[in-house]
Write a protein that holds these residues in place. Structure first.
Motif, mmCIF file in Angstrom:
data_model
loop_
_atom_site.group_PDB
_atom_site.id
_atom_site.type_symbol
_atom_site.label_atom_id
_atom_site.label_comp_id
_atom_site.label_asym_id
_atom_site.label_seq_id
_atom_site.Cartn_x
_atom_site.Cartn_y
_atom_site.Cartn_z
ATOM 1 N N UNK A 450 -38.192 16.656 22.078
ATOM 2 C CA UNK A 450 -37.615 15.768 21.059
ATOM 3 C C UNK A 450 -38.658 15.350 20.032
ATOM 4 N N UNK A 451 -39.893 15.168 20.470
ATOM 5 C CA UNK A 451 -40.940 14.761 19.542
ATOM 6 C C UNK A 451 -41.434 15.928 18.684
ATOM 7 N N UNK A 452 -41.687 17.069 19.350
ATOM 8 C CA UNK A 452 -42.326 18.161 18.623
ATOM 9 C C UNK A 452 -41.331 19.057 17.907
ATOM 10 N N UNK A 453 -40.102 19.145 18.427
ATOM 11 C CA UNK A 453 -39.132 20.060 17.838
ATOM 12 C C UNK A 453 -38.881 19.835 16.362
ATOM 13 N N UNK A 454 -38.534 18.595 15.930
ATOM 14 C CA UNK A 454 -38.291 18.369 14.495
ATOM 15 C C UNK A 454 -39.529 18.638 13.652
ATOM 16 N N UNK A 455 -40.704 18.242 14.146
ATOM 17 C CA UNK A 455 -41.939 18.463 13.392
ATOM 18 C C UNK A 455 -42.173 19.963 13.177
ATOM 19 N N UNK A 475 -53.465 28.587 7.107
ATOM 20 C CA UNK A 475 -54.390 28.315 8.200
ATOM 21 C C UNK A 475 -54.388 26.834 8.555
ATOM 22 N N UNK A 476 -54.339 26.002 7.514
ATOM 23 C CA UNK A 476 -54.300 24.555 7.753
ATOM 24 C C UNK A 476 -53.008 24.171 8.474
ATOM 25 N N UNK A 477 -51.915 24.819 8.091
ATOM 26 C CA UNK A 477 -50.641 24.538 8.735
ATOM 27 C C UNK A 477 -50.685 24.901 10.220
ATOM 28 N N UNK A 478 -51.288 26.082 10.530
ATOM 29 C CA UNK A 478 -51.378 26.500 11.932
ATOM 30 C C UNK A 478 -52.237 25.533 12.738
ATOM 31 N N UNK A 479 -53.353 25.097 12.130
ATOM 32 C CA UNK A 479 -54.220 24.159 12.852
ATOM 33 C C UNK A 479 -53.508 22.834 13.094
ATOM 34 N N UNK A 480 -52.748 22.399 12.095
ATOM 35 C CA UNK A 480 -52.013 21.143 12.246
ATOM 36 C C UNK A 480 -50.971 21.255 13.345
ATOM 37 N N UNK A 481 -50.260 22.396 13.364
ATOM 38 C CA UNK A 481 -49.270 22.610 14.412
ATOM 39 C C UNK A 481 -49.912 22.523 15.802
ATOM 40 N N UNK A 482 -51.059 23.200 15.955
ATOM 41 C CA UNK A 482 -51.723 23.199 17.241
ATOM 42 C C UNK A 482 -52.222 21.823 17.643
ATOM 43 N N UNK A 483 -52.769 21.084 16.680
ATOM 44 C CA UNK A 483 -53.293 19.755 16.980
ATOM 45 C C UNK A 483 -52.176 18.812 17.402
ATOM 46 N N UNK A 484 -51.075 18.836 16.639
ATOM 47 C CA UNK A 484 -49.957 17.952 16.946
ATOM 48 C C UNK A 484 -49.318 18.356 18.281
ATOM 49 N N UNK A 485 -49.192 19.664 18.513
ATOM 50 C CA UNK A 485 -48.591 20.133 19.763
ATOM 51 C C UNK A 485 -49.420 19.657 20.954
ATOM 52 N N UNK A 486 -50.753 19.764 20.838
ATOM 53 C CA UNK A 486 -51.610 19.329 21.935
ATOM 54 C C UNK A 486 -51.491 17.829 22.171
#
Length: 562
Positions: A450-455, A475-486
């Motif tokens: 629920x938290x990560x899906x919409x993001x 590249x910045x988008x991928x890093x942001x995705x990984x950081x938020x996912x973690x």
């Protein structure tokens, strides 16, 4: 036998050839009468007319006088049993059939399903005799040819806390041994194992009776097979269970024709079995035993009958390599055939050849097997057809879950059913933590989604526009995705732990209950040995309850409540 499939460590034909993913458990599909599974192994055991046909067909075969003589001699050394003597007399009569089961020689009888298999063979023999009027004798095939010592040199014992305790022998060469179990002595380590066992269950009400039985049989100079047979024969003395050990040197000449067939027709048989496995994997099932191209379905011991055994692989015209031999030895077909004439005990069966040997020797009407053996038989139709021998009825063994007074008290306190206790631990704790509250907490996995899906969905929509604006932004988008996912995963994990640990008493009760009913998440019967239950309730009392609860021709899980 299961170990033989695991030992290969090679990709299966289904890995390499099947364009369709393997998704189904064959035994589970077979028990549910899935037409895909029934195409490879009909469920004839469910139908009375088919059972009668199998019994009538088996009744046309007789046991050789040589085999009968060995059976009488070997069984005479076991616990006195008038019922066993009657069954041996019946086997000598034309028209008598056998209901067979078998198992590896697990320490102190190994997991509970060994007891359940033997009980199911006895009850099935009674049922078939009642249905058909033909004498049916239960026979236990001692799998003494196997050499996987790490699979049988230990057992797990439930104790007063419910935690399984591992009790094991001390064989330094266990992991590398290739010697058939028939020739392995228990050694001094068995005394320490018996001491550990007594320390765990020695205070139970009926402990002395059962532990004394084990201590008489499990002596340092005895082999695993001798001790196992002595105990199981005593447990089922009243029922007259008959025991057959294929490693008896007097039986080796009777096995020679089966090994000769396996060697002579190795290429033909492996091709037919491989085609059958291809069809099996195309239907969505995995193979239980890997088929080695061109290899015979037997093992050979080059250094003598009590030496290491090796598989044979083609190494050239009429030449075979000994798979795993430390010096890479080879042997010719001529040499193999000479040894087969001179010393046939040098040859042993594989998991797939053993049933054929069994049914060549015995008038087998039915075989009682577990999930692995059901899967073996799903592969075996070409082998039986090549040998001109009908396959027996394959009947699922009895399956039980023992729910003693300790487990019943915990189930009551937690308000759970036995099936609910087998749920995944975190889900079960979450359910218990929230079921009586006005506010229902979602699971950790649901919260993370629920938290990560919409993001993640927003990032996906931004990707294309960002790449047009500046490709470096991806590249910045991928890093942001990984950081938020973690970060979300860490939060969800902490949330899940908080849910699970809010009630420590409940958590401890759940863990104790699961250790009793689903130890390490596995079925109880595949982990726990008989010792705790025999010491608590009595060897004969517990065995009798198992026998009385057996339902012939059914693979359904049943609860025992001693």
């Amino acid at each position: 036998m299961l170990a033989e499939a695991r030992r290969s460590g090679c990709p299966t034909r289904s890995d390499l050839l099947s364009p369709r993913p393997v998704t189904s458990s064959f035994p589970a599909a077979w028990l549910k009468a899935d037409p895909r599974a029934l195409a490879f192994l009909p469920d004839r055991f469910r139908h009375r007319s088919a059972r009668a046909e199998a019994v009538a067909q088996a009744a046309t075969r007789t046991i050789s006088p040589a085999l009968l003589e060995v059976l009488r001699a070997r069984n005479a050394h076991l616990a006195p049993s008038s019922a066993r003597e009657r069954n041996l007399e019946l086997l000598a009569r034309p028209g008598t059939v056998a209901v067979v089961t078998g198992q590896q020689m697990g320490l102190f009888l190994g997991p509970l399903f060994t007891l359940y298999k033997a009980a199911a063979a006895i009850v099935t023999a009674r049922a078939l005799q009642e249905e058909t009027g033909r004498p049916c004798v239960p026979v236990f095939w001692l799998q003494t040819e196997d050499h996987d010592l790490p699979e049988v040199d230990h057992c797990f014992v439930a104790n007063a806390t419910g935690t399984p305790c591992r009790v094991a022998l001390d064989h330094a060469d266990a992991a590398t041994s290739r010697v058939p179990i028939a020739h392995r002595q228990l050694g001094q380590g068995v005394l320490a194992a018996l001491g550990t066992l007594r320390g765990e269950v020695g205070k139970e009400p009926q402990a002395e009776e059962h532990l004394s039985l084990l201590e008489r049989a499990y002596r340092p100079e005895a082999t695993l097979a001798q001790a196992f047979t002595e105990v199981l024969a005593a447990v089922f003395a009243e029922e007259g269970l008959v025991f057959l050990d294929p490693r008896d040197e007097r039986l080796a000449p009777l096995a020679a024709p089966v090994h000769r067939l396996a060697l002579r027709d190795a290429a033909t048989l492996s091709s037919a079995l491989a085609r059958h496995v291809d069809a099996l994997t195309q239907a969505g099932f995995s193979e239980q035993v890997h088929i080695r191209p061109g290899s015979p379905l037997c093992f050979y011991s080059p250094d003598g009958v009590d030496g290491a055994r090796y598989r044979l692989d083609p190494a050239g015209p009429d030449t075979w390599s000994l798979v795993g031999h430390p010096r890479g030895a080879t042997v010719t077909t001529r040499e193999l055939m000479e040894w087969l004439e001179r010393e046939p005990l040098r040859f042993t069966t594989s998991a797939l050849l053993r049933p054929l040997l069994q049914d060549t020797w015995l008038p087998t009407a039915a075989y009682i097997g577990g999930p692995g053996e059901v899967s073996y038989f799903a592969q075996l139709a070409p082998l039986y057809a090549h040998a001109g021998l009908p396959m027996p009825l394959v009947i699922p063994r009895a399956r039980f879950r023992v729910i003693d007074d300790r487990a019943r008290r915990l189930l009551h306190k937690l308000g759970l059913t036995p099936d609910e206790a087998g749920m995944e631990r975190e889900a079960l704790l979450t359910r218990l933590a929230t079921r009586d509250e006005s506010h229902t907490y979602e699971s950790a996995g649901a919260l993370e989604a629920r938290l990560f899906g919409p993001f993640a969905a927003v990032l996906d929509t931004l990707g294309e526009s960002m790449s047009r604006l500046d490709p470096m932004l991806l590249d910045a988008l991928k890093r942001t995705r990984g950081t938020v996912r973690a970060a979300v995963s860490r939060l969800a994990a902490r949330y899940g732990r908080a849910l699970a640990l809010r009630d420590q008493v409940t958590t401890e009760r759940v863990d104790r209950l699961r250790a009793m009913l689903v130890p390490e998440g596995a079925p109880q019967e595949r982990v726990h040995g008989m010792a705790y239950y025999a010491c608590r309730f009595g060897t004969r009392a517990f065995t009798r309850q198992v026998l009385e609860a057996c339902v012939p021709f059914s693979g359904d899980l049943q609860d025992l409540t001693p």
